[in-house]
Scaffold this motif. Structure first.
Motif, PDB file in Angstrom:
ATOM      1  N   LEU A   1       0.978  -1.333   0.111  1.00 20.52           N
ATOM      2  CA  LEU A   1      -0.040   0.042  -0.065  1.00 20.52           C
ATOM      3  C   LEU A   1       0.858   1.341  -0.075  1.00 20.52           C
ATOM      4  O   LEU A   1       0.590   2.256  -0.675  1.00 20.52           O
ATOM      5  CB  LEU A   1      -0.851  -0.042   1.221  1.00 20.52           C
ATOM      6  CG  LEU A   1      -1.746   1.406   1.383  1.00 20.52           C
ATOM      7  CD1 LEU A   1      -2.703   1.394   0.312  1.00 20.52           C
ATOM      8  CD2 LEU A   1      -2.444   1.255   2.825  1.00 20.52           C
ATOM      9  N   ALA A   2       1.716   1.400   0.996  1.00 20.11           N
ATOM     10  CA  ALA A   2       2.846   2.508   0.913  1.00 20.11           C
ATOM     11  C   ALA A   2       3.508   2.702  -0.281  1.00 20.11           C
ATOM     12  O   ALA A   2       3.741   3.711  -0.770  1.00 20.11           O
ATOM     13  CB  ALA A   2       3.688   2.196   2.173  1.00 20.11           C
ATOM     14  N   VAL A   3       4.060   1.813  -0.799  1.00 15.24           N
ATOM     15  CA  VAL A   3       4.664   1.806  -2.192  1.00 15.24           C
ATOM     16  C   VAL A   3       3.688   2.373  -3.380  1.00 15.24           C
ATOM     17  O   VAL A   3       4.108   3.107  -4.020  1.00 15.24           O
ATOM     18  CB  VAL A   3       5.394   0.502  -2.569  1.00 15.24           C
ATOM     19  CG1 VAL A   3       5.869   0.566  -4.090  1.00 15.24           C
ATOM     20  CG2 VAL A   3       6.171  -0.188  -1.702  1.00 15.24           C
ATOM     21  N   ALA A   4       2.375   1.739  -3.271  1.00 15.10           N
ATOM     22  CA  ALA A   4       1.422   2.229  -4.363  1.00 15.10           C
ATOM     23  C   ALA A   4       1.091   3.640  -4.096  1.00 15.10           C
ATOM     24  O   ALA A   4       1.000   4.254  -5.202  1.00 15.10           O
ATOM     25  CB  ALA A   4       0.241   1.341  -4.273  1.00 15.10           C
ATOM     26  N   ILE A   5       1.307   4.166  -2.830  1.00 16.81           N
ATOM     27  CA  ILE A   5       0.742   5.460  -2.515  1.00 16.81           C
ATOM     28  C   ILE A   5       1.849   6.400  -3.006  1.00 16.81           C
ATOM     29  O   ILE A   5       1.980   7.406  -3.741  1.00 16.81           O
ATOM     30  CB  ILE A   5       0.589   5.826  -1.213  1.00 16.81           C
ATOM     31  CG1 ILE A   5      -0.775   5.279  -0.702  1.00 16.81           C
ATOM     32  CG2 ILE A   5       0.535   7.190  -0.499  1.00 16.81           C
ATOM     33  CD1 ILE A   5      -0.923   4.961   0.688  1.00 16.81           C
ATOM     34  N   GLY A   6       3.124   5.954  -2.861  1.00  9.20           N
ATOM     35  CA  GLY A   6       4.441   6.459  -3.233  1.00  9.20           C
ATOM     36  C   GLY A   6       4.547   6.772  -4.580  1.00  9.20           C
ATOM     37  O   GLY A   6       4.864   7.789  -5.326  1.00  9.20           O
ATOM     38  N   LYS A   7       4.108   5.637  -5.442  1.00  6.19           N
ATOM     39  CA  LYS A   7       4.370   5.811  -6.998  1.00  6.19           C
ATOM     40  C   LYS A   7       3.269   6.577  -7.666  1.00  6.19           C
ATOM     41  O   LYS A   7       3.338   7.081  -8.531  1.00  6.19           O
ATOM     42  CB  LYS A   7       4.361   4.192  -7.324  1.00  6.19           C
ATOM     43  CG  LYS A   7       5.618   3.465  -7.044  1.00  6.19           C
ATOM     44  CD  LYS A   7       5.530   2.204  -7.799  1.00  6.19           C
ATOM     45  CE  LYS A   7       6.917   1.463  -7.540  1.00  6.19           C
ATOM     46  NZ  LYS A   7       6.805   0.060  -8.235  1.00  6.19           N
ATOM     47  N   ASN A   8       1.889   6.503  -6.984  1.00  5.78           N
ATOM     48  CA  ASN A   8       0.760   6.974  -7.755  1.00  5.78           C
ATOM     49  C   ASN A   8       0.151   8.141  -7.217  1.00  5.78           C
ATOM     50  O   ASN A   8      -0.745   8.530  -8.045  1.00  5.78           O
ATOM     51  CB  ASN A   8      -0.154   5.796  -7.841  1.00  5.78           C
ATOM     52  CG  ASN A   8       0.284   4.579  -8.556  1.00  5.78           C
ATOM     53  OD1 ASN A   8       0.505   4.630  -9.580  1.00  5.78           O
ATOM     54  ND2 ASN A   8       0.234   3.599  -7.930  1.00  5.78           N
ATOM     55  N   LEU A   9       0.696   8.763  -6.179  1.00  2.00           N
ATOM     56  CA  LEU A   9       0.202   9.960  -5.571  1.00  2.00           C
ATOM     57  C   LEU A   9       1.143  11.241  -5.302  1.00  2.00           C
ATOM     58  O   LEU A   9       1.242  11.606  -4.305  1.00  2.00           O
ATOM     59  CB  LEU A   9      -0.725   9.771  -4.276  1.00  2.00           C
ATOM     60  CG  LEU A   9      -1.796   8.567  -4.496  1.00  2.00           C
ATOM     61  CD1 LEU A   9      -2.571   8.121  -3.026  1.00  2.00           C
ATOM     62  CD2 LEU A   9      -2.972   9.119  -5.441  1.00  2.00           C
ATOM     63  N   PRO A  10       1.744  11.445  -6.224  1.00  2.90           N
ATOM     64  CA  PRO A  10       2.838  12.496  -5.858  1.00  2.90           C
ATOM     65  C   PRO A  10       2.452  13.799  -5.467  1.00  2.90           C
ATOM     66  O   PRO A  10       3.381  14.499  -4.950  1.00  2.90           O
ATOM     67  CB  PRO A  10       3.555  12.613  -7.505  1.00  2.90           C
ATOM     68  CG  PRO A  10       2.318  12.450  -8.295  1.00  2.90           C
ATOM     69  CD  PRO A  10       1.669  11.276  -7.910  1.00  2.90           C
ATOM     70  N   GLU A  11       1.178  14.244  -5.854  1.00  2.00           N
ATOM     71  CA  GLU A  11       0.659  15.502  -5.231  1.00  2.00           C
ATOM     72  C   GLU A  11      -0.056  15.381  -4.044  1.00  2.00           C
ATOM     73  O   GLU A  11      -0.544  16.270  -3.354  1.00  2.00           O
ATOM     74  CB  GLU A  11      -0.384  16.086  -6.271  1.00  2.00           C
ATOM     75  CG  GLU A  11       0.476  16.342  -7.727  1.00  2.00           C
ATOM     76  CD  GLU A  11       1.539  17.355  -7.496  1.00  2.00           C
ATOM     77  OE1 GLU A  11       1.570  18.500  -6.785  1.00  2.00           O
ATOM     78  OE2 GLU A  11       2.670  17.003  -8.552  1.00  2.00           O
ATOM     79  N   LEU A  12      -0.070  14.283  -3.153  1.00  2.00           N
ATOM     80  CA  LEU A  12      -0.565  14.048  -2.023  1.00  2.00           C
ATOM     81  C   LEU A  12      -0.100  15.006  -1.090  1.00  2.00           C
ATOM     82  O   LEU A  12       0.943  15.160  -0.885  1.00  2.00           O
ATOM     83  CB  LEU A  12      -0.309  12.563  -1.678  1.00  2.00           C
ATOM     84  CG  LEU A  12      -1.120  12.249  -0.385  1.00  2.00           C
ATOM     85  CD1 LEU A  12      -2.738  11.961  -0.530  1.00  2.00           C
ATOM     86  CD2 LEU A  12      -0.758  10.773  -0.048  1.00  2.00           C
TER      87      LEU A  12
END
Length: 145
Positions: A7-18
């Motif tokens: 989950l953390a890796v997916a967030i890091g890869k896909n949500l750069p503007e978070l």
């Protein structure tokens, strides 16, 4: 079985503007935390309460405190968490932002336990909890737009 950092890796890869992220009780390790810090460079607030498999001693803890303006640490109290269910079993009462080392100095990143970056005690039930937290994060991000 997915690994505890997926989950953390997916967030890091896909949500750069978070900008805001709550991962309360997530089972990620330092690997997942690093993926989020590397990929989400605009992150302003990050809630890591009850993320008990990360170790913020050393460079990673320093990086978190420098990169994130509003940071809630793994052992911070859950006061004010609006989604806390009174039936949720919190492993212990977390009442302070820091603990005192045995040698007497106060360190906000000290857990009292050294965790290794391994998946040996991964629980498949974590996948559902992670999915629910990701859904909450996405809903929260939608509200902030």
């Amino acid at each position: 079985m997915a690994d505890r950092n997926s989950l953390a890796v997916a967030i890091g890869k896909n949500l750069p503007e978070l900008r805001h992220l709550e991962l309360i009780g997530n089972s990620m390790t330092n690997t997942g935390l690093k993926a989020i810090l590397d990929g989400c460079l605009h992150l302003d607030s990050f809630d890591l309460r009850q993320c008990l498999y990360i170790d913020l001693k050393g460079d990673l803890g320093k990086r978190c405190s420098e990169q994130i303006k509003h940071l809630k640490l793994p052992h911070d109290a859950l006061d004010g968490f609006q989604h806390l269910d009174e039936n949720v079993d919190v492993p212990y009462d977390v009442t302070s932002e820091s603990e005192i080392h045995s040698d007497g100095y106060d360190d906000p990143f000290y857990h009292g336990v050294d965790y290794e970056d391994s998946d040996d005690d991964y629980d498949e039930g974590d996948d559902l909890a992670n999915l629910l937290m990701l859904n909450e994060a996405i809903a929260f991000m939608a509200m902030c737009k």
